[in-house]
Scaffold this motif. Sequence first.
Motif, PDB file in Angstrom:
ATOM      1  N   SER A 158     -40.738  12.473 -51.776  1.00 45.04           N
ATOM      2  CA  SER A 158     -40.791  13.332 -50.595  1.00 45.04           C
ATOM      3  C   SER A 158     -39.995  12.688 -49.479  1.00 45.04           C
ATOM      4  CB  SER A 158     -42.248  13.525 -50.138  1.00 45.04           C
ATOM      5  OG  SER A 158     -43.010  14.177 -51.126  1.00 45.04           O
ATOM      6  N   LEU A 159     -39.787  13.451 -48.414  1.00 39.24           N
ATOM      7  CA  LEU A 159     -39.158  12.895 -47.215  1.00 39.24           C
ATOM      8  C   LEU A 159     -40.050  13.158 -46.013  1.00 39.24           C
ATOM      9  CD1 LEU A 159     -36.871  11.660 -45.529  1.00 39.24           C
ATOM     10  CD2 LEU A 159     -35.805  13.915 -45.458  1.00 39.24           C
ATOM     11  N   GLY A 160     -40.357  12.093 -45.281  1.00 38.65           N
ATOM     12  CA  GLY A 160     -41.066  12.198 -44.020  1.00 38.65           C
ATOM     13  C   GLY A 160     -40.186  11.652 -42.913  1.00 38.65           C
ATOM     14  N   LEU A 161     -40.099  12.391 -41.798  1.00 38.36           N
ATOM     15  CA  LEU A 161     -39.182  12.022 -40.721  1.00 38.36           C
ATOM     16  C   LEU A 161     -39.870  12.169 -39.366  1.00 38.36           C
ATOM     17  CD1 LEU A 161     -36.359  11.514 -39.396  1.00 38.36           C
ATOM     18  CD2 LEU A 161     -35.928  13.970 -39.680  1.00 38.36           C
ATOM     19  N   LEU A 162     -39.768  11.135 -38.542  1.00 35.56           N
ATOM     20  CA  LEU A 162     -40.132  11.222 -37.135  1.00 35.56           C
ATOM     21  C   LEU A 162     -38.863  10.956 -36.347  1.00 35.56           C
ATOM     22  CD1 LEU A 162     -43.207   9.551 -35.349  1.00 35.56           C
ATOM     23  CD2 LEU A 162     -41.059  10.071 -34.206  1.00 35.56           C
ATOM     24  N   ALA A 163     -38.441  11.928 -35.544  1.00 32.72           N
ATOM     25  CA  ALA A 163     -37.217  11.799 -34.754  1.00 32.72           C
ATOM     26  C   ALA A 163     -37.544  12.017 -33.288  1.00 32.72           C
ATOM     27  CB  ALA A 163     -36.158  12.802 -35.222  1.00 32.72           C
ATOM     28  N   ASP A 164     -37.340  10.987 -32.472  1.00 30.15           N
ATOM     29  CA  ASP A 164     -37.590  11.054 -31.030  1.00 30.15           C
ATOM     30  C   ASP A 164     -36.261  10.831 -30.322  1.00 30.15           C
ATOM     31  OD1 ASP A 164     -38.249  10.060 -28.292  1.00 30.15           O
ATOM     32  OD2 ASP A 164     -40.293  10.402 -28.982  1.00 30.15           O
ATOM     33  N   PHE A 165     -35.868  11.790 -29.477  1.00 29.15           N
ATOM     34  CA  PHE A 165     -34.509  11.773 -28.953  1.00 29.15           C
ATOM     35  C   PHE A 165     -34.362  11.199 -27.552  1.00 29.15           C
ATOM     36  CE2 PHE A 165     -33.949  14.472 -32.582  1.00 29.15           C
ATOM     37  CZ  PHE A 165     -32.654  14.188 -32.998  1.00 29.15           C
ATOM     38  N   SER A 166     -35.421  10.887 -26.852  1.00 31.68           N
ATOM     39  CA  SER A 166     -35.248  10.246 -25.549  1.00 31.68           C
ATOM     40  C   SER A 166     -36.590   9.753 -25.040  1.00 31.68           C
ATOM     41  CB  SER A 166     -34.633  11.212 -24.530  1.00 31.68           C
ATOM     42  OG  SER A 166     -35.578  12.180 -24.131  1.00 31.68           O
ATOM     43  N   GLY A 167     -36.530   8.928 -24.014  1.00 34.86           N
ATOM     44  CA  GLY A 167     -37.742   8.449 -23.377  1.00 34.86           C
ATOM     45  C   GLY A 167     -38.149   7.070 -23.852  1.00 34.86           C
ATOM     46  N   ASN A 168     -39.050   6.481 -23.091  1.00 35.43           N
ATOM     47  CA  ASN A 168     -39.613   5.172 -23.418  1.00 35.43           C
ATOM     48  C   ASN A 168     -40.897   5.411 -24.198  1.00 35.43           C
ATOM     49  OD1 ASN A 168     -37.544   4.108 -21.780  1.00 35.43           O
ATOM     50  ND2 ASN A 168     -38.824   4.319 -19.968  1.00 35.43           N
ATOM     51  N   ASP A 169     -40.872   5.116 -25.491  1.00 34.87           N
ATOM     52  CA  ASP A 169     -41.931   5.546 -26.398  1.00 34.87           C
ATOM     53  C   ASP A 169     -42.707   4.358 -26.956  1.00 34.87           C
ATOM     54  OD1 ASP A 169     -40.940   8.285 -26.234  1.00 34.87           O
ATOM     55  OD2 ASP A 169     -39.264   7.530 -27.415  1.00 34.87           O
ATOM     56  N   CYS A 170     -43.947   4.628 -27.316  1.00 33.52           N
ATOM     57  CA  CYS A 170     -44.824   3.601 -27.877  1.00 33.52           C
ATOM     58  C   CYS A 170     -45.356   4.095 -29.216  1.00 33.52           C
ATOM     59  CB  CYS A 170     -45.971   3.304 -26.913  1.00 33.52           C
ATOM     60  SG  CYS A 170     -47.124   2.051 -27.513  1.00 33.52           S
ATOM     61  N   TYR A 171     -45.117   3.313 -30.272  1.00 37.43           N
ATOM     62  CA  TYR A 171     -45.557   3.664 -31.621  1.00 37.43           C
ATOM     63  C   TYR A 171     -46.571   2.618 -32.089  1.00 37.43           C
ATOM     64  CZ  TYR A 171     -41.094   6.234 -31.507  1.00 37.43           C
ATOM     65  OH  TYR A 171     -40.030   7.048 -31.166  1.00 37.43           O
ATOM     66  N   THR A 172     -47.767   3.049 -32.463  1.00 35.47           N
ATOM     67  CA  THR A 172     -48.759   2.126 -32.997  1.00 35.47           C
ATOM     68  C   THR A 172     -49.267   2.667 -34.324  1.00 35.47           C
ATOM     69  OG1 THR A 172     -50.674   3.167 -31.933  1.00 35.47           O
ATOM     70  CG2 THR A 172     -49.465   1.528 -30.654  1.00 35.47           C
ATOM     71  N   ALA A 173     -49.454   1.773 -35.274  1.00 34.53           N
ATOM     72  CA  ALA A 173     -49.932   2.159 -36.599  1.00 34.53           C
ATOM     73  C   ALA A 173     -50.602   0.959 -37.254  1.00 34.53           C
ATOM     74  CB  ALA A 173     -48.787   2.671 -37.466  1.00 34.53           C
ATOM     75  N   THR A 174     -51.222   1.212 -38.395  1.00 36.28           N
ATOM     76  CA  THR A 174     -51.818   0.118 -39.167  1.00 36.28           C
ATOM     77  C   THR A 174     -50.898  -0.329 -40.281  1.00 36.28           C
ATOM     78  OG1 THR A 174     -54.058   0.901 -38.678  1.00 36.28           O
ATOM     79  CG2 THR A 174     -53.807  -0.580 -40.555  1.00 36.28           C
ATOM     80  N   ASP A 175     -50.477   0.600 -41.138  1.00 38.18           N
ATOM     81  CA  ASP A 175     -49.638   0.210 -42.266  1.00 38.18           C
ATOM     82  C   ASP A 175     -48.879   1.420 -42.790  1.00 38.18           C
ATOM     83  OD1 ASP A 175     -51.590   1.680 -43.610  1.00 38.18           O
ATOM     84  OD2 ASP A 175     -52.627  -0.088 -44.347  1.00 38.18           O
ATOM     85  N   LEU A 176     -47.912   1.164 -43.687  1.00 40.34           N
ATOM     86  CA  LEU A 176     -47.111   2.191 -44.361  1.00 40.34           C
ATOM     87  C   LEU A 176     -46.656   3.268 -43.384  1.00 40.34           C
ATOM     88  CD1 LEU A 176     -46.099   2.399 -47.272  1.00 40.34           C
ATOM     89  CD2 LEU A 176     -47.847   4.120 -47.686  1.00 40.34           C
TER      90      LEU A 176
END
Length: 936
Positions: free
Chosen positions: A529-547
Amino acid sequence: MKPAVALSLALAIASLAQLPAPPAAYALEARQYEAFDAAVREALLDMGMTPGDMRIRHDYAEPDRFRLDIVDSLMHNPASLLEQVDRLAGSAERAAATFGLFPVMWKAMDTETETSGAACESPRIKDIEGRLSRLPAGVRALLDAYTRNLACMSSLLADACAPAGGRVDFLESEAGALVTPRPGYEHLDPFQLHDVEEAEAALADSVLSASERLVLPRLAGMCALGMKSAENLAVGLRLEMMDVDGGSRRRGGSVTFGGMVIGGHGGNTYTGCFALIVDPGGDDRYTLFSHPDVDFRLIIDYAGGDVYESTDDTGVAGIVLGTSIILELAGDDTYRAGHMSLGSAAYGGALLYDAGGDDVYEAGAFSEGTGFLGVGAIVDVEGDDTYVAGMQSQGFGYVMGSGLILDESGNDTYYTKASRKDILRYEDHYLTLSQGCAFGSRPDYSGGIGLLIDSEGNDLYYSDIFGQGVGYWFCVGGLIDRGGHDYYCSYQYAQGSGVHLAFGVLIDEKGNDFYQSKGVSQGCGHDLSLGLLADFSGNDCYTATDLSQGAGNANGTGIIFDAGGVDSYSSKSTVNVNGYGNFRRNFGSIGLHVDLVGRDYYSARGSNDALWESGKYGLGVDVPGEVERPEGDILVDEMGLVERDYAPEELFILASRGEPRFRQWREYAFDRMVEDTASTVAYLRTVLDTTVPRERHTIKDILRKIGSPAVPMLSAAVREDDDRARREASWILGLIGDPGAFDPLMELSRAPGWKERSSAVGALARLDGLSAAQKAALEKRLGEVLEDPGEVFYVKKDAAFAAGRQGLAGLLPRLVEALESDHYSVRYASAEAMRDLSEEHAERVYEVLRGGITGLSGVAAAGALHAAGELPDGHKLAIVDEVLASGRAADAEVGVAVARLLATVEQGQDRSRREDGLRAALPEGSWEARSLLEDR
């Protein structure tokens, strides 16, 4: 059925004014597609790959009757996911503005709308007691046209269902069982659960196999005609209440005929199942029921804060076999209903269109923009709205279904409530399958298209398991947010996740955004499969545990793409994140983490302006480059600069403005004031006592830039009576660092007020190039401060800092004594001062620490051990020996400090021997120091 109140009122013909239409935000720009394509292509090349290497075989499962062309296209070219979904979203946005949404979404499912040959019999309306005749002729003509279209729609529905024969009633009764939760799963024993799952699988197969017989173009034609008929009627009627004989307007009343109601002005109550309700205004209450004999339902409400409610499935803007449409054109409205409602369609089309107001949508499962062999949608044009629903909701597409929420403005909240526990994976999480989610019936039937599109506003998204741009089994799910500072919170299979031969994408076009999830999220592809997160501007914060954050698993491809801004990426795992691909089925998985420009921060893998690899085919790229200006959804309308001669007071006003739109003015005024040194220094002396923070910082920045020419004025200010101005002047003198300020600052260090003394001592610490005599005088003064039992700890802290900053080794005994302070700021500053002094006076620091450490209290000894951190290893070990020999390591704080100091010593036998000695010295229960030793 209880229609509304009395009779006797009517409607007049409307002008052909357009209904409120959404703004035209639509798709990304070509340059954004190009930037994404180029970045992905280059990242793949760094791994020796091309976009073609992401291809997926479309025949891993035999193509079924409901496999969509867009799915097969994406399997051939997965890299086109961003463009294909964004363009589809743009088409939906444009279509919603003209009520062409149904044909667009049916076409996305490879089905053209077919209406030719429908049997449109003359309308027959039951006109009890001649009520229809009381309406004006123009209104009757519009209703005749509408009922004629209903006849056409009925013919199209019959044509669509004809091949299914006697199975139609079965489809109507059982469709809901496939898309609404069965309660009590978590309480079944293993055998009961097995039986239930087998029964559900058999029912799904039976329903879906019977559904294959339906003629989809006729269903699509029925939906398109229903929407067009609703639009024509809404535009054609201008709700102006009149007496039947043409008299003046008055409130109240209704005209009822053949399941249709024309309401009056004022608050009306409608209870039952209606083919048509037209309400001109007022705060109305709709208590609606479903009924199998009413296939086509339309409500047009022109104004008022209205309440819609139902306890039935499909009661409010929901349908199985037919169409259900609500056009709510003004007011703050509330919608509360059960399952399969608020824009939910199975074998047909459903639309809830709300043109304005702050609205609340609350429903059960398979609601709020959901489709199963049909198209279901909510379109909300304006207002701050709240969406609450059960599982499989808020833009959910099941088999051959298209589900959509399109919210064009406002700060909105999307929340999926707990409906059914995810008993397969967790005890404390729920299946949500929402917010741009598509799902198939594995292994035999492909899924549909689920979209959530939000065009503007600062929005909140909450889901749990499966949500926020996710697809499962030959389908496409997408969440597209075009503007605003947004918060996304989900747990697993979320935020741009493709699962089992499917595609999921989250596109955020603008704003400073926050993403939080556990795993299989934030651009993760699992199992081909394909999973995509695309963010095109701004100061962003990404938090996750794994994978997450660009992870490919089980031969899937995961991509996270951030086009700009100052971003942070954090995760608990340091292995399968930030561009990770593992090895399964004898070949790899692809994970790409691509961040184009901006200074970015990473807690697990990767770093700013770097390239890194992980897993089998995992790559992270943080492209060097800084953003020219902070990006986001707020556009600054800068005021044009006017250059002329400004007085110093005017320049100071301009230089002190912090608003972005005055950026040019601020920079211009600042430069002018620095150039005109004499005038500026004289003027700023008059405002040194300002209490406005931005003015204080402007004064500081200007005078620091001017430098030494400002010292005489500031020195004079230090000697004058205004305490606020004295503190401001001393602060700036310290930043300038000119030794010419030494004498006035020394005088101020003896001022009656502790704030003035603190400011002066802190400034003295920063003066450069002091003479030997000045250093001797400063050492004496600082010694007095450190020895004075009545001096406040703020001033003592500054004195300790000054001793280290100015290299005053003669104060070492005083600094050791200061480690006994009852405030940590003094202890910390003293220990740091000794570390600073260690660079040039290591032997003196060593002697004073070794000679006095065993006589210190616990916290003071801990500070002394910290102070030894910059000494040579031999000196550190000798101090440790003193502590161990004294038995002081048994104190909890001292034992921890010894363990930390030993960690700074080079690994070897000498260090290991002391660590063993520390273990032996620690009493039972000293877990803190032992844990530090075990970590090593």
